[in-house]
Design a protein around this motif. Structure first.
Motif, PDB file in Angstrom:
ATOM      1  N   ALA A  23       0.846  -1.196   0.000  1.00  0.00           N
ATOM      2  CA  ALA A  23       0.000   0.000   0.000  1.00  0.00           C
ATOM      3  C   ALA A  23       0.875   1.237   0.000  1.00  0.00           C
ATOM      4  CB  ALA A  23      -0.911   0.001   1.216  1.00  0.00           C
ATOM      5  N   SER A  24       0.462   2.233  -0.745  1.00  0.00           N
ATOM      6  CA  SER A  24       1.188   3.504  -0.766  1.00  0.00           C
ATOM      7  C   SER A  24       0.181   4.649  -0.804  1.00  0.00           C
ATOM      8  CB  SER A  24       2.118   3.574  -1.978  1.00  0.00           C
ATOM      9  OG  SER A  24       1.385   3.469  -3.179  1.00  0.00           O
ATOM     10  N   THR A  32      -9.023  -2.263   8.376  1.00  0.00           N
ATOM     11  CA  THR A  32      -9.158  -3.686   8.092  1.00  0.00           C
ATOM     12  C   THR A  32      -8.845  -3.910   6.615  1.00  0.00           C
ATOM     13  OG1 THR A  32     -10.722  -4.193   9.849  1.00  0.00           O
ATOM     14  CG2 THR A  32     -10.898  -5.511   7.845  1.00  0.00           C
ATOM     15  N   MET A  33      -8.135  -4.989   6.344  1.00  0.00           N
ATOM     16  CA  MET A  33      -7.740  -5.316   4.968  1.00  0.00           C
ATOM     17  C   MET A  33      -8.230  -6.710   4.617  1.00  0.00           C
ATOM     18  SD  MET A  33      -5.945  -2.654   3.957  1.00  0.00           S
ATOM     19  CE  MET A  33      -4.992  -3.217   2.555  1.00  0.00           C
ATOM     20  N   GLY A  34      -8.352  -6.959   3.317  1.00  0.00           N
ATOM     21  CA  GLY A  34      -8.850  -8.262   2.906  1.00  0.00           C
ATOM     22  C   GLY A  34      -8.256  -8.746   1.604  1.00  0.00           C
ATOM     23  N   TRP A  35      -8.390 -10.034   1.380  1.00  0.00           N
ATOM     24  CA  TRP A  35      -8.051 -10.667   0.103  1.00  0.00           C
ATOM     25  C   TRP A  35      -9.326 -11.259  -0.481  1.00  0.00           C
ATOM     26  CZ3 TRP A  35      -3.525 -10.345  -2.422  1.00  0.00           C
ATOM     27  CH2 TRP A  35      -2.367 -10.023  -1.708  1.00  0.00           C
ATOM     28  N   PHE A  36      -9.488 -11.065  -1.771  1.00  0.00           N
ATOM     29  CA  PHE A  36     -10.592 -11.640  -2.529  1.00  0.00           C
ATOM     30  C   PHE A  36     -10.000 -12.313  -3.766  1.00  0.00           C
ATOM     31  CE2 PHE A  36     -14.408  -9.793  -0.533  1.00  0.00           C
ATOM     32  CZ  PHE A  36     -13.805  -8.893   0.323  1.00  0.00           C
ATOM     33  N   ARG A  37     -10.795 -13.136  -4.404  1.00  0.00           N
ATOM     34  CA  ARG A  37     -10.332 -13.759  -5.634  1.00  0.00           C
ATOM     35  C   ARG A  37     -11.479 -13.921  -6.611  1.00  0.00           C
ATOM     36  NH1 ARG A  37      -8.994 -19.911  -3.419  1.00  0.00           N
ATOM     37  NH2 ARG A  37     -11.163 -20.601  -3.140  1.00  0.00           N
ATOM     38  N   LYS A  73       3.242  -3.300   8.804  1.00  0.00           N
ATOM     39  CA  LYS A  73       3.314  -1.911   8.368  1.00  0.00           C
ATOM     40  C   LYS A  73       2.333  -1.701   7.211  1.00  0.00           C
ATOM     41  CE  LYS A  73       8.002  -1.239  10.057  1.00  0.00           C
ATOM     42  NZ  LYS A  73       9.412  -0.873   9.729  1.00  0.00           N
ATOM     43  N   ASN A  74       2.820  -1.337   6.064  1.00  0.00           N
ATOM     44  CA  ASN A  74       1.921  -1.038   4.949  1.00  0.00           C
ATOM     45  C   ASN A  74       1.862  -2.147   3.902  1.00  0.00           C
ATOM     46  OD1 ASN A  74       0.574   1.348   5.475  1.00  0.00           O
ATOM     47  ND2 ASN A  74       1.191   2.277   3.535  1.00  0.00           N
TER      48      ASN A  74
END
Length: 123
Positions: A23-24, A32-37, A73-74
């Motif tokens: 992330a930048s 909150t972060m997530g993964w999808f496919r 971190k990011n």
């Protein structure tokens, strides 16, 4: 924020891959972060999510016990083990809408997405 995934590729069944999402633009620590496919011909589906503080994770039933989401971190990670052909898809990372929210499974709860990294599981 800009999200850039990497780490996809071709792997044999039973193999492993580690996806990264950098992330930048600003810190994603409060989010909150997530993964999808999204597999060919199918709708995008939830894979995993991690709380803004990292203390809570949630997985789709199809990947639980094989995949592990983490963050530092990011950067967001997805360790994928014991891959099967059914895991073949374009994998996306995403940032949840709003800060300090609980873990989320719905794609509509995310407001920033990467371009995806392709994972192909085949012998």
């Amino acid at each position: 924020v800009q999200l850039v995934e990497s780490g996809g590729g071709l792997v044999q069944p039973g193999g492993s891959l580690r996806l990264s999402c950098a992330a930048s633009g600003y810190s994603v620590s409060p989010y909150t972060m997530g993964w999808f496919r999204q597999a060919p011909g199918k709708e995008r589906e939830f894979v995993a999510t991690i709380l803004w503080g990292g203390s809570t994770v949630d997985y789709a039933a199809s990947v639980k016990g094989r995949f592990a989401i983490s963050r530092e971190k990011n950067t967001l990670y997805l360790q994928m083990n014991n891959l099967t052909p059914e895991d073949t898809a374009l994998y996306y990372c995403a940032k949840a809408r709003g800060s300090f929210t609980p873990t989320r499974r719905l794609s509509s709860d995310y407001d920033a997405w990467g371009q995806g990294t392709r994972v192909t599981v085949s012998s």
